[in-house]
Enzyme design. Sequence first.
Site, PDB file in Angstrom:
ATOM      1  N   SER A  31      31.543  41.342  39.054  1.00  0.00           N
ATOM      2  CA  SER A  31      32.432  40.188  38.864  1.00  0.00           C
ATOM      3  C   SER A  31      32.353  39.171  39.992  1.00  0.00           C
ATOM      4  CB  SER A  31      33.885  40.658  38.720  1.00  0.00           C
ATOM      5  OG  SER A  31      34.290  41.409  39.852  1.00  0.00           O
ATOM      6  N   HIS A  63      38.888  39.063  44.326  1.00  0.00           N
ATOM      7  CA  HIS A  63      37.767  38.123  44.430  1.00  0.00           C
ATOM      8  C   HIS A  63      38.037  36.985  45.409  1.00  0.00           C
ATOM      9  CE1 HIS A  63      37.717  39.955  40.335  1.00  0.00           C
ATOM     10  NE2 HIS A  63      36.476  40.201  40.715  1.00  0.00           N
ATOM     11  N   ASP A  85      42.183  36.058  43.975  1.00  0.00           N
ATOM     12  CA  ASP A  85      43.072  36.972  43.252  1.00  0.00           C
ATOM     13  C   ASP A  85      43.076  38.315  43.969  1.00  0.00           C
ATOM     14  OD1 ASP A  85      40.721  38.264  42.514  1.00  0.00           O
ATOM     15  OD2 ASP A  85      40.757  37.593  40.424  1.00  0.00           O
TER      16      ASP A  85
END
Length: 368
Positions: free
Chosen positions: A42, A335, A332
Amino acid sequence: MEAVKLIRKWMVNLVGIVVVLGLWGGVGAAPQVPCYFIFGDSLVDNGNNNQLSSLAKANYMPYGIDFPGGPTGRFSNGKTTVDVIAELLGFDNYIPPYSTVSGQEILTGVNYASAAAGIREETGQQLGGRISFSGQVQNYQRTVSQVVNLLGSEAQAANYLSRCIYTIGLGSNDYLNNYFMPRYYSSSRQYTPEQFADVLIQSYAEQLRSLYNYGARKMALFGIGAIGCSPNELAQYSPDGRTCVERINSANRLFNDRLKSLVDQLNNELTDARFTYINSYDVFQDIIGNPSSYGFTVTNAGCCGIGRNNGQITCLPLQTPCPNRRDHLFWDAFHPTEAANIVVGRRAYSAESSSDAYPIDINRLAQI
Protein backbone atom coordinates in the site's frame (compact mmCIF):
# COMPACT_ATOMS: atom_id res chain seq x y z
CA MET A 1 13.94 39.13 -51.77
CA GLU A 2 12.94 41.08 -48.68
CA ALA A 3 10.32 38.46 -47.92
CA VAL A 4 12.90 35.66 -48.23
CA LYS A 5 15.23 37.48 -45.80
CA LEU A 6 12.38 37.86 -43.30
CA ILE A 7 11.51 34.16 -43.53
CA ARG A 8 15.17 33.17 -43.02
CA LYS A 9 15.45 35.50 -40.02
CA TRP A 10 12.23 34.07 -38.58
CA MET A 11 13.51 30.49 -39.00
CA VAL A 12 16.85 31.29 -37.31
CA ASN A 13 14.96 32.81 -34.40
CA LEU A 14 12.66 29.77 -34.25
CA VAL A 15 15.64 27.39 -34.09
CA GLY A 16 17.10 29.47 -31.29
CA ILE A 17 13.85 29.30 -29.35
CA VAL A 18 13.65 25.51 -29.78
CA VAL A 19 17.25 25.10 -28.52
CA VAL A 20 16.53 27.25 -25.47
CA LEU A 21 13.36 25.31 -24.73
CA GLY A 22 15.24 22.05 -25.08
CA LEU A 23 17.90 23.16 -22.62
CA TRP A 24 15.27 24.46 -20.21
CA GLY A 25 13.28 21.24 -20.39
CA GLY A 26 10.19 22.68 -22.01
CA VAL A 27 10.63 20.18 -24.82
CA GLY A 28 10.15 16.75 -23.25
CA ALA A 29 13.59 15.27 -22.63
CA ALA A 30 13.92 11.49 -22.64
CA PRO A 31 13.85 9.85 -19.20
CA GLN A 32 17.04 8.36 -17.77
CA VAL A 33 15.74 4.84 -18.40
CA PRO A 34 13.18 3.55 -20.91
CA CYS A 35 10.87 2.03 -18.29
CA TYR A 36 10.21 1.69 -14.57
CA PHE A 37 8.57 -1.36 -12.95
CA ILE A 38 7.22 -1.21 -9.40
CA PHE A 39 6.45 -4.01 -6.92
CA GLY A 40 5.15 -3.40 -3.44
CA ASP A 41 2.27 -2.87 -1.04
CA SER A 42 0.00 0.00 0.00
CA LEU A 43 2.95 2.37 0.32
CA VAL A 44 3.13 2.46 -3.49
CA ASP A 45 -0.16 0.92 -4.72
CA ASN A 46 -1.80 3.38 -7.14
CA GLY A 47 -5.04 1.59 -7.97
CA ASN A 48 -4.50 -2.16 -8.29
CA ASN A 49 -6.77 -2.88 -5.31
CA ASN A 50 -9.62 -0.68 -6.54
CA GLN A 51 -11.49 -3.54 -8.20
CA LEU A 52 -10.64 -6.22 -5.63
CA SER A 53 -12.95 -7.41 -2.89
CA SER A 54 -10.80 -5.93 -0.15
CA LEU A 55 -10.89 -3.66 2.88
CA ALA A 56 -7.49 -2.34 1.78
CA LYS A 57 -8.64 0.37 -0.62
CA ALA A 58 -8.01 4.09 -0.93
CA ASN A 59 -10.07 5.13 -3.96
CA TYR A 60 -12.19 7.61 -2.00
CA MET A 61 -11.75 11.03 -0.44
CA PRO A 62 -9.91 12.24 1.55
CA TYR A 63 -7.23 10.01 -0.04
CA GLY A 64 -5.73 11.91 -2.94
CA ILE A 65 -6.98 15.24 -1.63
CA ASP A 66 -3.69 16.86 -2.72
CA PHE A 67 -3.13 14.71 -5.82
CA PRO A 68 -4.03 16.16 -9.25
CA GLY A 69 -6.01 13.03 -10.12
CA GLY A 70 -7.88 12.93 -6.82
CA PRO A 71 -8.46 9.58 -5.07
CA THR A 72 -6.78 7.17 -7.49
CA GLY A 73 -6.12 4.38 -5.00
CA ARG A 74 -2.93 5.88 -3.54
CA PHE A 75 -2.76 5.55 0.26
CA SER A 76 -1.69 9.13 0.80
CA ASN A 77 -2.94 12.68 0.51
CA GLY A 78 -0.76 13.07 -2.58
CA LYS A 79 2.23 11.47 -4.26
CA THR A 80 3.88 8.22 -3.19
CA THR A 81 7.63 7.58 -3.10
CA VAL A 82 7.56 5.90 -6.52
CA ASP A 83 5.73 8.90 -8.01
CA VAL A 84 8.61 11.05 -6.76
CA ILE A 85 11.18 8.62 -8.18
CA ALA A 86 9.37 8.54 -11.55
CA GLU A 87 9.56 12.35 -11.67
CA LEU A 88 13.26 12.33 -10.81
CA LEU A 89 13.95 9.70 -13.46
CA GLY A 90 12.42 12.10 -15.98
CA PHE A 91 9.14 10.41 -16.87
CA ASP A 92 6.44 12.75 -18.13
CA ASN A 93 3.69 10.70 -16.46
CA TYR A 94 3.39 8.55 -13.36
CA ILE A 95 3.75 4.80 -13.91
CA PRO A 96 0.25 3.31 -14.47
CA PRO A 97 -1.22 0.45 -12.41
CA TYR A 98 -1.31 -3.05 -13.86
CA SER A 99 -5.10 -3.11 -13.47
CA THR A 100 -5.64 -0.43 -16.11
CA VAL A 101 -2.50 -0.37 -18.29
CA SER A 102 -2.79 -1.49 -21.91
CA GLY A 103 -1.04 -1.51 -25.28
CA GLN A 104 2.07 0.60 -25.80
CA GLU A 105 1.70 2.08 -22.29
CA ILE A 106 3.51 -0.91 -20.83
CA LEU A 107 6.72 0.12 -22.57
CA THR A 108 7.25 2.92 -20.02
CA GLY A 109 6.66 0.56 -17.10
CA VAL A 110 3.93 -0.83 -14.87
CA ASN A 111 3.06 -0.56 -11.18
CA TYR A 112 2.09 -4.01 -9.80
CA ALA A 113 1.86 -3.02 -6.12
CA SER A 114 -1.11 -4.16 -4.05
CA ALA A 115 -2.23 -2.95 -0.64
CA ALA A 116 -2.04 -5.60 2.13
CA ALA A 117 0.32 -7.70 -0.01
CA GLY A 118 3.22 -9.51 1.55
CA ILE A 119 6.09 -11.79 0.73
CA ARG A 120 4.14 -14.67 2.24
CA GLU A 121 0.98 -15.80 0.47
CA GLU A 122 -1.27 -15.68 3.55
CA THR A 123 -0.19 -12.20 4.65
CA GLY A 124 -3.08 -9.72 4.73
CA GLN A 125 -5.77 -12.33 4.12
CA GLN A 126 -7.97 -10.95 6.91
CA LEU A 127 -8.38 -7.80 4.79
CA GLY A 128 -9.62 -9.68 1.71
CA GLY A 129 -8.27 -9.62 -1.82
CA ARG A 130 -4.68 -8.58 -2.51
CA ILE A 131 -1.91 -9.54 -4.93
CA SER A 132 1.04 -11.14 -3.12
CA PHE A 133 4.63 -10.67 -4.23
CA SER A 134 4.51 -13.91 -6.23
CA GLY A 135 1.26 -12.76 -7.87
CA GLN A 136 2.85 -9.45 -8.81
CA VAL A 137 5.80 -11.28 -10.36
CA GLN A 138 3.39 -13.45 -12.35
CA ASN A 139 1.67 -10.31 -13.63
CA TYR A 140 5.05 -8.94 -14.63
CA GLN A 141 5.78 -12.15 -16.55
CA ARG A 142 2.56 -11.58 -18.52
CA THR A 143 3.73 -8.04 -19.24
CA VAL A 144 7.05 -9.34 -20.54
CA SER A 145 5.19 -11.53 -23.06
CA GLN A 146 3.43 -8.38 -24.26
CA VAL A 147 6.74 -6.51 -24.50
CA VAL A 148 8.15 -9.32 -26.65
CA ASN A 149 5.15 -9.02 -28.99
CA LEU A 150 5.46 -5.23 -29.18
CA LEU A 151 9.23 -5.19 -29.82
CA GLY A 152 9.27 -8.17 -32.14
CA SER A 153 11.68 -10.60 -30.48
CA GLU A 154 12.84 -11.94 -27.13
CA ALA A 155 16.33 -10.55 -27.76
CA GLN A 156 15.03 -7.02 -28.31
CA ALA A 157 12.78 -7.29 -25.26
CA ALA A 158 15.68 -8.54 -23.11
CA ASN A 159 17.89 -5.67 -24.22
CA TYR A 160 15.11 -3.16 -23.57
CA LEU A 161 14.22 -4.49 -20.10
CA SER A 162 17.87 -4.68 -19.05
CA ARG A 163 18.01 -0.88 -19.12
CA CYS A 164 14.91 -0.34 -16.96
CA ILE A 165 14.68 0.40 -13.24
CA TYR A 166 12.84 -1.99 -10.91
CA THR A 167 11.92 -1.02 -7.35
CA ILE A 168 10.71 -3.63 -4.91
CA GLY A 169 9.35 -2.85 -1.46
CA LEU A 170 7.60 -5.63 0.45
CA GLY A 171 7.76 -7.04 3.96
CA SER A 172 5.87 -4.45 6.00
CA ASN A 173 2.62 -6.41 5.89
CA ASP A 174 4.39 -9.63 6.79
CA TYR A 175 4.90 -7.96 10.16
CA LEU A 176 1.84 -5.69 10.46
CA ASN A 177 -0.68 -8.11 8.99
CA ASN A 178 0.91 -11.42 9.92
CA TYR A 179 3.69 -11.82 12.50
CA PHE A 180 2.42 -9.21 14.96
CA MET A 181 -1.20 -10.27 14.57
CA PRO A 182 -1.28 -13.55 16.55
CA ARG A 183 -5.07 -13.56 16.69
CA TYR A 184 -5.15 -14.30 12.94
CA TYR A 185 -1.73 -15.83 12.21
CA SER A 186 0.43 -18.52 13.80
CA SER A 187 3.77 -17.26 12.43
CA SER A 188 4.90 -15.68 15.72
CA ARG A 189 4.37 -19.03 17.43
CA GLN A 190 6.17 -20.92 14.68
CA TYR A 191 9.22 -18.67 14.31
CA THR A 192 11.47 -16.48 16.40
CA PRO A 193 11.98 -13.00 14.91
CA GLU A 194 15.35 -14.16 13.53
CA GLN A 195 13.82 -17.27 11.95
CA PHE A 196 10.92 -15.30 10.47
CA ALA A 197 13.30 -12.80 8.86
CA ASP A 198 15.24 -15.72 7.37
CA VAL A 199 12.06 -17.30 5.96
CA LEU A 200 10.95 -13.99 4.45
CA ILE A 201 14.31 -13.32 2.81
CA GLN A 202 14.42 -16.82 1.35
CA SER A 203 11.04 -16.31 -0.35
CA TYR A 204 11.98 -12.76 -1.36
CA ALA A 205 15.17 -13.99 -3.05
CA GLU A 206 13.22 -16.59 -5.05
CA GLN A 207 10.96 -13.89 -6.50
CA LEU A 208 13.94 -11.65 -7.30
CA ARG A 209 15.52 -14.49 -9.24
CA SER A 210 12.25 -14.89 -11.16
CA LEU A 211 12.38 -11.19 -12.06
CA TYR A 212 15.98 -11.67 -13.17
CA ASN A 213 14.97 -14.63 -15.34
CA TYR A 214 12.43 -12.36 -17.03
CA GLY A 215 14.84 -9.57 -17.86
CA ALA A 216 15.21 -7.43 -14.73
CA ARG A 217 18.80 -6.23 -14.29
CA LYS A 218 18.62 -3.00 -12.23
CA MET A 219 16.79 -3.64 -8.98
CA ALA A 220 16.45 -1.33 -5.97
CA LEU A 221 15.20 -3.12 -2.84
CA PHE A 222 13.47 -0.92 -0.26
CA GLY A 223 13.95 -1.88 3.35
CA ILE A 224 11.03 -1.82 5.78
CA GLY A 225 10.42 1.48 7.55
CA ALA A 226 10.24 1.88 11.32
CA ILE A 227 6.81 0.25 11.67
CA GLY A 228 6.98 0.51 15.46
CA CYS A 229 6.80 4.29 15.07
CA SER A 230 3.58 4.33 13.01
CA PRO A 231 0.43 5.81 14.62
CA ASN A 232 -1.27 2.40 14.63
CA GLU A 233 1.49 0.69 16.60
CA LEU A 234 1.91 3.71 18.89
CA ALA A 235 -1.83 3.68 19.62
CA GLN A 236 -1.78 -0.01 20.49
CA TYR A 237 1.52 -0.54 22.26
CA SER A 238 3.22 2.73 23.23
CA PRO A 239 2.51 3.78 26.84
CA ASP A 240 2.77 7.48 26.05
CA GLY A 241 1.60 7.34 22.43
CA ARG A 242 4.94 8.71 21.30
CA THR A 243 7.73 6.27 22.14
CA CYS A 244 8.37 3.84 19.25
CA VAL A 245 7.68 0.16 19.90
CA GLU A 246 11.12 -1.44 20.04
CA ARG A 247 10.09 -5.11 19.78
CA ILE A 248 8.52 -4.33 16.39
CA ASN A 249 11.36 -2.11 15.18
CA SER A 250 13.99 -4.64 16.23
CA ALA A 251 12.21 -7.31 14.13
CA ASN A 252 12.15 -4.90 11.21
CA ARG A 253 15.90 -4.29 11.55
CA LEU A 254 16.54 -8.05 11.44
CA PHE A 255 14.76 -8.20 8.08
CA ASN A 256 16.56 -5.12 6.76
CA ASP A 257 19.99 -6.43 7.76
CA ARG A 258 19.31 -9.65 5.86
CA LEU A 259 17.97 -7.74 2.86
CA LYS A 260 21.15 -5.68 2.69
CA SER A 261 23.21 -8.89 2.85
CA LEU A 262 21.05 -10.35 0.08
CA VAL A 263 22.09 -7.42 -2.13
CA ASP A 264 25.74 -8.45 -1.74
CA GLN A 265 24.89 -12.09 -2.38
CA LEU A 266 22.92 -11.41 -5.56
CA ASN A 267 25.48 -8.93 -6.90
CA ASN A 268 28.13 -11.64 -6.55
CA GLU A 269 25.91 -14.38 -7.96
CA LEU A 270 24.23 -12.56 -10.87
CA THR A 271 27.12 -10.57 -12.24
CA ASP A 272 25.26 -9.05 -15.20
CA ALA A 273 22.68 -7.52 -12.84
CA ARG A 274 22.96 -4.79 -10.23
CA PHE A 275 21.05 -4.77 -6.94
CA THR A 276 20.98 -1.99 -4.39
CA TYR A 277 19.41 -1.52 -0.95
CA ILE A 278 17.41 1.58 0.00
CA ASN A 279 17.48 2.29 3.73
CA SER A 280 13.95 3.58 4.41
CA TYR A 281 14.25 2.68 8.09
CA ASP A 282 17.04 5.13 8.89
CA VAL A 283 15.43 7.89 6.82
CA PHE A 284 12.26 7.64 8.93
CA GLN A 285 14.25 7.49 12.14
CA ASP A 286 16.16 10.57 11.02
CA ILE A 287 12.90 12.44 10.39
CA ILE A 288 11.43 11.37 13.75
CA GLY A 289 14.63 12.37 15.55
CA ASN A 290 14.93 15.73 13.74
CA PRO A 291 11.42 16.64 12.57
CA SER A 292 11.91 20.40 12.46
CA SER A 293 14.80 20.09 10.01
CA TYR A 294 12.34 18.51 7.55
CA GLY A 295 9.47 20.88 8.30
CA PHE A 296 7.43 18.42 10.39
CA THR A 297 5.81 19.20 13.72
CA VAL A 298 3.66 16.04 14.18
CA THR A 299 5.36 12.65 13.88
CA ASN A 300 3.23 10.40 16.10
CA ALA A 301 -0.32 10.94 14.79
CA GLY A 302 -2.11 10.55 11.48
CA CYS A 303 -3.65 13.47 9.65
CA CYS A 304 -6.88 11.49 9.49
CA GLY A 305 -8.22 8.28 10.98
CA ILE A 306 -9.98 7.21 14.15
CA GLY A 307 -8.95 6.69 17.76
CA ARG A 308 -5.81 7.52 19.67
CA ASN A 309 -3.29 9.34 17.44
CA ASN A 310 -5.78 8.77 14.58
CA GLY A 311 -4.09 5.41 14.68
CA GLN A 312 -6.78 2.80 15.13
CA ILE A 313 -7.90 2.62 11.50
CA THR A 314 -7.30 4.40 8.21
CA CYS A 315 -9.24 7.42 6.90
CA LEU A 316 -12.99 7.02 6.68
CA PRO A 317 -14.77 7.98 3.43
CA LEU A 318 -15.27 11.74 3.17
CA GLN A 319 -13.63 12.30 6.57
CA THR A 320 -12.21 15.80 6.97
CA PRO A 321 -8.43 15.50 7.41
CA CYS A 322 -6.16 17.91 9.23
CA PRO A 323 -5.60 21.18 7.34
CA ASN A 324 -1.83 21.29 8.04
CA ARG A 325 -0.88 18.16 6.09
CA ARG A 326 2.61 19.45 5.32
CA ASP A 327 3.35 19.38 9.06
CA HIS A 328 2.51 15.70 9.47
CA LEU A 329 4.82 12.74 8.91
CA PHE A 330 1.87 10.34 8.73
CA TRP A 331 -1.27 10.72 6.66
CA ASP A 332 -3.23 7.92 8.34
CA ALA A 333 -2.62 5.08 10.79
CA PHE A 334 0.08 3.49 8.63
CA HIS A 335 1.00 5.60 5.60
CA PRO A 336 3.19 8.69 5.20
CA THR A 337 2.04 12.02 3.85
CA GLU A 338 3.16 13.29 0.47
CA ALA A 339 5.67 15.52 2.29
CA ALA A 340 7.29 12.45 3.88
CA ASN A 341 7.16 10.48 0.63
CA ILE A 342 9.04 13.29 -1.10
CA VAL A 343 11.85 13.05 1.46
CA VAL A 344 12.11 9.26 1.13
CA GLY A 345 11.83 9.32 -2.68
CA ARG A 346 14.48 12.00 -3.09
CA ARG A 347 16.95 10.27 -0.77
CA ALA A 348 16.36 6.93 -2.51
CA TYR A 349 17.08 8.56 -5.85
CA SER A 350 20.01 10.69 -4.68
CA ALA A 351 21.53 9.59 -1.35
CA GLU A 352 22.20 12.39 1.11
CA SER A 353 24.21 10.19 3.46
CA SER A 354 26.25 7.03 3.00
CA SER A 355 23.59 5.00 4.82
CA ASP A 356 20.70 6.01 2.51
CA ALA A 357 21.55 3.51 -0.22
CA TYR A 358 23.93 0.55 -0.50
CA PRO A 359 26.04 0.29 -2.55
CA ILE A 360 24.58 2.98 -4.86
CA ASP A 361 21.48 5.15 -5.13
CA ILE A 362 18.83 4.91 -7.87
CA ASN A 363 20.33 7.79 -9.86
CA ARG A 364 23.62 5.90 -10.21
CA LEU A 365 21.78 2.63 -10.83
CA ALA A 366 20.00 4.28 -13.76
CA GLN A 367 23.31 5.39 -15.26
CA ILE A 368 24.88 1.91 -15.33
